[in-house]
Design a protein around this motif. Structure first.
Motif, PDB file in Angstrom:
ATOM      1  N   VAL A 148      27.639  15.839  37.293  1.00  0.00           N
ATOM      2  CA  VAL A 148      28.582  16.781  36.667  1.00  0.00           C
ATOM      3  C   VAL A 148      27.820  18.000  36.133  1.00  0.00           C
ATOM      4  O   VAL A 148      26.839  17.862  35.407  1.00  0.00           O
ATOM      5  CB  VAL A 148      29.352  16.100  35.522  1.00  0.00           C
ATOM      6  CG1 VAL A 148      30.283  17.109  34.841  1.00  0.00           C
ATOM      7  CG2 VAL A 148      30.131  14.900  36.038  1.00  0.00           C
ATOM      8  N   LYS A 149      28.279  19.165  36.516  1.00  0.00           N
ATOM      9  CA  LYS A 149      27.720  20.421  36.007  1.00  0.00           C
ATOM     10  C   LYS A 149      28.862  21.263  35.453  1.00  0.00           C
ATOM     11  O   LYS A 149      29.848  21.523  36.152  1.00  0.00           O
ATOM     12  CB  LYS A 149      26.999  21.185  37.115  1.00  0.00           C
ATOM     13  CG  LYS A 149      25.776  20.450  37.664  1.00  0.00           C
ATOM     14  CD  LYS A 149      25.106  21.263  38.760  1.00  0.00           C
ATOM     15  CE  LYS A 149      23.889  20.519  39.319  1.00  0.00           C
ATOM     16  NZ  LYS A 149      23.233  21.281  40.406  1.00  0.00           N
ATOM     17  N   ILE A 150      28.731  21.688  34.209  1.00  0.00           N
ATOM     18  CA  ILE A 150      29.808  22.410  33.521  1.00  0.00           C
ATOM     19  C   ILE A 150      29.313  23.793  33.120  1.00  0.00           C
ATOM     20  O   ILE A 150      28.190  23.946  32.630  1.00  0.00           O
ATOM     21  CB  ILE A 150      30.281  21.642  32.276  1.00  0.00           C
ATOM     22  CG1 ILE A 150      30.779  20.246  32.664  1.00  0.00           C
ATOM     23  CG2 ILE A 150      31.388  22.418  31.544  1.00  0.00           C
ATOM     24  CD1 ILE A 150      31.052  19.350  31.485  1.00  0.00           C
ATOM     25  N   MET A 151      30.155  24.782  33.317  1.00  0.00           N
ATOM     26  CA  MET A 151      29.849  26.153  32.924  1.00  0.00           C
ATOM     27  C   MET A 151      30.970  26.683  32.027  1.00  0.00           C
ATOM     28  O   MET A 151      32.142  26.628  32.398  1.00  0.00           O
ATOM     29  CB  MET A 151      29.709  27.054  34.151  1.00  0.00           C
ATOM     30  CG  MET A 151      29.401  28.510  33.828  1.00  0.00           C
ATOM     31  SD  MET A 151      27.739  28.767  33.182  1.00  0.00           S
ATOM     32  CE  MET A 151      26.780  28.508  34.697  1.00  0.00           C
ATOM     33  N   GLU A 152      30.602  27.165  30.845  1.00  0.00           N
ATOM     34  CA  GLU A 152      31.566  27.854  29.994  1.00  0.00           C
ATOM     35  C   GLU A 152      31.504  29.341  30.312  1.00  0.00           C
ATOM     36  O   GLU A 152      30.430  29.933  30.350  1.00  0.00           O
ATOM     37  CB  GLU A 152      31.251  27.630  28.520  1.00  0.00           C
ATOM     38  CG  GLU A 152      32.263  28.293  27.594  1.00  0.00           C
ATOM     39  CD  GLU A 152      31.915  28.099  26.129  1.00  0.00           C
ATOM     40  OE1 GLU A 152      32.844  28.184  25.307  1.00  0.00           O
ATOM     41  OE2 GLU A 152      30.739  27.878  25.819  1.00  0.00           O
ATOM     42  N   ASN A 153      32.652  29.939  30.563  1.00  0.00           N
ATOM     43  CA  ASN A 153      32.705  31.340  30.981  1.00  0.00           C
ATOM     44  C   ASN A 153      33.394  32.182  29.920  1.00  0.00           C
ATOM     45  O   ASN A 153      34.494  31.853  29.474  1.00  0.00           O
ATOM     46  CB  ASN A 153      33.484  31.464  32.300  1.00  0.00           C
ATOM     47  CG  ASN A 153      32.931  30.558  33.380  1.00  0.00           C
ATOM     48  OD1 ASN A 153      31.788  30.685  33.783  1.00  0.00           O
ATOM     49  ND2 ASN A 153      33.753  29.613  33.840  1.00  0.00           N
ATOM     50  N   ALA A 154      32.745  33.259  29.524  1.00  0.00           N
ATOM     51  CA  ALA A 154      33.341  34.192  28.566  1.00  0.00           C
ATOM     52  C   ALA A 154      33.311  35.588  29.172  1.00  0.00           C
ATOM     53  O   ALA A 154      32.286  36.004  29.725  1.00  0.00           O
ATOM     54  CB  ALA A 154      32.570  34.172  27.253  1.00  0.00           C
ATOM     55  N   ARG A 155      34.409  36.298  29.073  1.00  0.00           N
ATOM     56  CA  ARG A 155      34.492  37.631  29.667  1.00  0.00           C
ATOM     57  C   ARG A 155      35.167  38.591  28.705  1.00  0.00           C
ATOM     58  O   ARG A 155      36.136  38.238  28.027  1.00  0.00           O
ATOM     59  CB  ARG A 155      35.246  37.592  30.992  1.00  0.00           C
ATOM     60  CG  ARG A 155      35.172  38.901  31.778  1.00  0.00           C
ATOM     61  CD  ARG A 155      35.669  38.702  33.203  1.00  0.00           C
ATOM     62  NE  ARG A 155      35.536  39.896  34.001  1.00  0.00           N
ATOM     63  CZ  ARG A 155      34.426  40.263  34.643  1.00  0.00           C
ATOM     64  NH1 ARG A 155      33.343  39.519  34.555  1.00  0.00           N
ATOM     65  NH2 ARG A 155      34.395  41.367  35.364  1.00  0.00           N
ATOM     66  N   ARG A 156      34.657  39.817  28.662  1.00  0.00           N
ATOM     67  CA  ARG A 156      35.214  40.867  27.809  1.00  0.00           C
ATOM     68  C   ARG A 156      35.364  42.131  28.643  1.00  0.00           C
ATOM     69  O   ARG A 156      34.414  42.584  29.279  1.00  0.00           O
ATOM     70  CB  ARG A 156      34.282  41.121  26.622  1.00  0.00           C
ATOM     71  CG  ARG A 156      34.686  42.293  25.729  1.00  0.00           C
ATOM     72  CD  ARG A 156      33.756  42.407  24.538  1.00  0.00           C
ATOM     73  NE  ARG A 156      34.005  41.333  23.603  1.00  0.00           N
ATOM     74  CZ  ARG A 156      34.818  41.400  22.556  1.00  0.00           C
ATOM     75  NH1 ARG A 156      35.490  42.521  22.309  1.00  0.00           N
ATOM     76  NH2 ARG A 156      34.975  40.374  21.752  1.00  0.00           N
ATOM     77  N   ILE A 207      31.000  24.039  24.409  1.00  0.00           N
ATOM     78  CA  ILE A 207      31.259  22.812  25.161  1.00  0.00           C
ATOM     79  C   ILE A 207      29.966  22.010  25.258  1.00  0.00           C
ATOM     80  O   ILE A 207      28.942  22.535  25.719  1.00  0.00           O
ATOM     81  CB  ILE A 207      31.769  23.134  26.578  1.00  0.00           C
ATOM     82  CG1 ILE A 207      33.045  23.974  26.498  1.00  0.00           C
ATOM     83  CG2 ILE A 207      32.019  21.853  27.363  1.00  0.00           C
ATOM     84  CD1 ILE A 207      33.516  24.477  27.850  1.00  0.00           C
ATOM     85  N   PRO A 208      29.958  20.752  24.836  1.00  0.00           N
ATOM     86  CA  PRO A 208      28.737  19.940  24.916  1.00  0.00           C
ATOM     87  C   PRO A 208      28.211  19.837  26.343  1.00  0.00           C
ATOM     88  O   PRO A 208      28.982  19.697  27.301  1.00  0.00           O
ATOM     89  CB  PRO A 208      29.196  18.571  24.398  1.00  0.00           C
ATOM     90  CG  PRO A 208      30.395  18.865  23.557  1.00  0.00           C
ATOM     91  CD  PRO A 208      31.077  20.021  24.219  1.00  0.00           C
ATOM     92  N   ASN A 209      26.892  19.938  26.486  1.00  0.00           N
ATOM     93  CA  ASN A 209      26.205  19.765  27.770  1.00  0.00           C
ATOM     94  C   ASN A 209      26.622  20.795  28.825  1.00  0.00           C
ATOM     95  O   ASN A 209      26.570  20.520  30.030  1.00  0.00           O
ATOM     96  CB  ASN A 209      26.437  18.352  28.321  1.00  0.00           C
ATOM     97  CG  ASN A 209      26.006  17.270  27.360  1.00  0.00           C
ATOM     98  OD1 ASN A 209      24.924  17.355  26.776  1.00  0.00           O
ATOM     99  ND2 ASN A 209      26.837  16.268  27.164  1.00  0.00           N
ATOM    100  N   ALA A 210      27.055  21.944  28.385  1.00  0.00           N
ATOM    101  CA  ALA A 210      27.480  22.985  29.319  1.00  0.00           C
ATOM    102  C   ALA A 210      26.536  24.179  29.278  1.00  0.00           C
ATOM    103  O   ALA A 210      25.977  24.514  28.227  1.00  0.00           O
ATOM    104  CB  ALA A 210      28.894  23.451  28.988  1.00  0.00           C
ATOM    105  N   GLU A 211      26.361  24.824  30.429  1.00  0.00           N
ATOM    106  CA  GLU A 211      25.715  26.126  30.456  1.00  0.00           C
ATOM    107  C   GLU A 211      26.749  27.170  30.058  1.00  0.00           C
ATOM    108  O   GLU A 211      27.934  26.883  29.982  1.00  0.00           O
ATOM    109  CB  GLU A 211      25.184  26.428  31.863  1.00  0.00           C
ATOM    110  CG  GLU A 211      24.034  25.576  32.309  1.00  0.00           C
ATOM    111  CD  GLU A 211      23.491  26.048  33.641  1.00  0.00           C
ATOM    112  OE1 GLU A 211      22.742  27.047  33.636  1.00  0.00           O
ATOM    113  OE2 GLU A 211      23.842  25.436  34.667  1.00  0.00           O
ATOM    114  N   ARG A 212      26.263  28.380  29.838  1.00  0.00           N
ATOM    115  CA  ARG A 212      27.190  29.427  29.413  1.00  0.00           C
ATOM    116  C   ARG A 212      26.949  30.691  30.197  1.00  0.00           C
ATOM    117  O   ARG A 212      25.812  31.113  30.405  1.00  0.00           O
ATOM    118  CB  ARG A 212      27.017  29.703  27.924  1.00  0.00           C
ATOM    119  CG  ARG A 212      28.002  30.738  27.368  1.00  0.00           C
ATOM    120  CD  ARG A 212      28.174  30.499  25.885  1.00  0.00           C
ATOM    121  NE  ARG A 212      28.979  31.540  25.262  1.00  0.00           N
ATOM    122  CZ  ARG A 212      28.464  32.518  24.533  1.00  0.00           C
ATOM    123  NH1 ARG A 212      27.159  32.602  24.355  1.00  0.00           N
ATOM    124  NH2 ARG A 212      29.251  33.416  23.965  1.00  0.00           N
ATOM    125  N   SER A 213      28.043  31.308  30.639  1.00  0.00           N
ATOM    126  CA  SER A 213      27.999  32.579  31.347  1.00  0.00           C
ATOM    127  C   SER A 213      28.875  33.567  30.590  1.00  0.00           C
ATOM    128  O   SER A 213      30.020  33.265  30.257  1.00  0.00           O
ATOM    129  CB  SER A 213      28.517  32.413  32.781  1.00  0.00           C
ATOM    130  OG  SER A 213      28.656  33.661  33.414  1.00  0.00           O
TER     131      SER A 213
END
Length: 271
Positions: free
Chosen positions: A142-150, A253-259
């Protein structure tokens, strides 16, 4: 050139955008104001909001307006008026009832994941709240990515002010050194990028002049320094689209990368 001289010249939701399939990732999101420097007792602007192939042309999908907000010159929250969404674009109005600088912004966060289930690679995209039940317990790798955009743009009534320009401290944001509504083709402009309120160093910024559907658009790439600062030498007057993206920062988010990514539209006036 002073602001007074310029004044004489001038006298998606993101969550929805994040839900666009990966094939659309090459498309550009933008907010395009009808004017950025205004005067008078009760000026208004109209704003186009879209995701397109060619900058500032309506040829793909609209940006939804439900997550678009306005920051007034005194820092209070304003509102968009007369929103409408069509096949290729959304439009709305902003009343500049206070003197000073307004920030018009579309922000949001979402999540994406990939995992293996029964020997097959599966992919998922949605909100962070849905993540807990979206991935089967028996999933592996499992690979999780949190995405934030402005996505932002700016408009000023009268003299420029700074209150609305303050970063929130969350995500990738622009911290102006040169005021975003005081840009002139013959003068370089300096800005800073901050990630969660801290300097975003060594980040590539893409700068593209819009409105060049039938000619090659002016494109620049610059990098932020150790303080997050970067300088742009404008090729000519016009509307410009800026985009930057980073990986890192603190994920919710636990164990997630962030973009995190940032987009703005700026108007550069002639001398």
């Amino acid at each position: 050139m002073t602001f007074a001289r310029r004044g004489a010249l001038a006298a998606v939701s993101v969550i929805a955008a994040l839900a666009i399939p990966a094939a659309a990732s090459a498309h550009r999101q933008w907010l395009l104001p009808s004017a950025t420097v205004l005067s008078g007792a009760d000026p208004w602007i109209s704003v186009d909001a879209a995701v397109s192939n060619d900058l500032f042309y309506f040829d793909h999908v609209p940006m939804r307006t439900d997550a678009i907000t306005v920051i007034n010159p005194d820092g209070s929250k304003g509102e968009i008026k007369n929103p409408a969404t069509g096949k290729y674009r959304s439009t709305f109005d902003v009343q500049l009832s206070q003197p000073g600088t307004y920030k018009i912004v579309n922000t949001g966060e979402g999540a994406s994941a990939s995992y293996k289930l029964g020997g097959e690679v599966k992919r998922w995209r949605g909100s962070a709240a849905e993540l807990a039940t979206a991935i089967p317990k028996e999933a592996t790798e499992v690979k999780i990515m949190e995405n934030a955009r402005r996505v932002e743009t700016f408009a000023t009534r009268g003299a420029p002010t700074k209150e609305a320009l303050k970063p929130t401290g969350r995500g990738l944001e622009l911290e102006p050194v040169t005021h975003p509504n005081d840009l002139v083709a013959s003068e370089p402009a300096t800005f800073k990028l901050v990630l969660d309120g801290k300097p975003a160093a060594n980040v590539e910024v893409e700068v593209v002049q819009g409105g060049s559907r039938y000619a090659k658009a002016a494109e620049l790439k610059v990098k932020t320094d150790a303080t997050g600062a970067f300088t742009i030498n404008w090729p000519s007057a016009g509307m410009y689209w800026l985009e930057a993206g980073v990986r890192g920062g603190t994920s919710t988010i636990p164990n997630a990368e962030r973009s995190a990514s940032y987009v703005t539209t700026l108007e550069v006036l002639p001398d």
